[in-house]
Design an enzyme around this catalytic site. Sequence first.
Site, PDB file in Angstrom:
ATOM      1  CE  LYS A  59      -3.742   0.172   2.472  1.00 44.62           C
ATOM      2  NZ  LYS A  59      -4.649  -0.008   3.779  1.00 44.62           N
TER       3      LYS A  59
HETATM    4  C1  E4P Z   1      -7.986   0.595   4.300  1.00 42.92           C
HETATM    5  O1  E4P Z   1      -7.103   0.348   3.328  1.00 42.92           O
HETATM    6  C2  E4P Z   1      -7.763   1.826   4.825  1.00 42.92           C
HETATM    7  O2  E4P Z   1      -6.702   2.290   5.621  1.00 42.92           O
HETATM    8  C3  E4P Z   1      -8.781   2.071   6.203  1.00 42.92           C
HETATM    9  O3  E4P Z   1     -10.023   1.464   5.568  1.00 42.92           O
HETATM   10  C4  E4P Z   1      -9.404   3.311   6.634  1.00 42.92           C
HETATM   11  O4  E4P Z   1     -10.314   3.237   7.228  1.00 42.92           O
HETATM   12  P1  E4P Z   1     -11.023   4.190   8.339  1.00 42.92           P
HETATM   13  O5  E4P Z   1     -11.296   5.464   7.794  1.00 42.92           O
HETATM   14  O6  E4P Z   1     -12.048   3.533   9.123  1.00 42.92           O
HETATM   15  O7  E4P Z   1      -9.677   4.439   9.128  1.00 42.92           O
END
Ligand code: E4P
Length: 227
Positions: A86
């Site tokens: 990522k």
């Molecule tokens: C996933 O890839 C993201 O990092 C995550 O879903 C962010 O989610 P949040 O806004 O609930 O922290």
Amino acid sequence: MQLVIDSANIEKIRKLNEYYPIDGVTTNPSIIVKEQKPFLPLLKEIRSVIGEEKELFVQALAEKAEDIVKEARYLRNTLSGNVVIKVPVTKEGIKAINQLKVEGIPTLATTVYTPMNAFLAAKAGADYVAPYVNRIDNLSGNGVNVVSEITQIFLRHNLSCKVLAASFKNVQQIHNVCLAGVHGVTTAPELIEEMIGHPSIEANVKQFKKEWLDLYGEESMNLISTK
Ligand code: E4P
């Protein structure tokens, strides 16, 4: 369409992976920190729970493109199986995604807030983009519309990048991105459980059992052994 767990909690991942058709696990620094464990053994444990095939998404921490690339190589060499890196869609992140594409390392462009963030990441060679639905909503935007527009742009311009929508606070948001044609969703264990959280299901199963018992009696409850 992919269904991915957004968590690093071993017990929750184990349970969901046993019961539901799960395609992988996404993590980010905040999600890992929440577990209060050394991160590499934790990621290895997640891998051993989900097996080698399912995708494990791990976020790079570095800021400069060349350092992101080094971290990506390290993570791919250290963790076994299908690992996707990522990378936040900063300017340096886009450069890193481009370089990682050349090296054949799969990436997910994260922290996506606009269709143009997603377009740049896809052009740079990202395999996935993760628009943050609820965080966009919290900024008075419309997360589902952003997902819908990204999906349409990729389709119209033949970009092979997949949209893995992220950051949900309720099942309705997930429902809406599914309708918008998203390629996958990643969400917290609690929301995956809530996808079948309809009170009528339990009530219906109870009623079926009652009617059956009323006619055939307790001894007939095992269909296989009943003649
Ligand atoms: C996933 O890839 C993201 O990092 C995550 O879903 C962010 O989610 P949040 O806004 O609930 O922290």
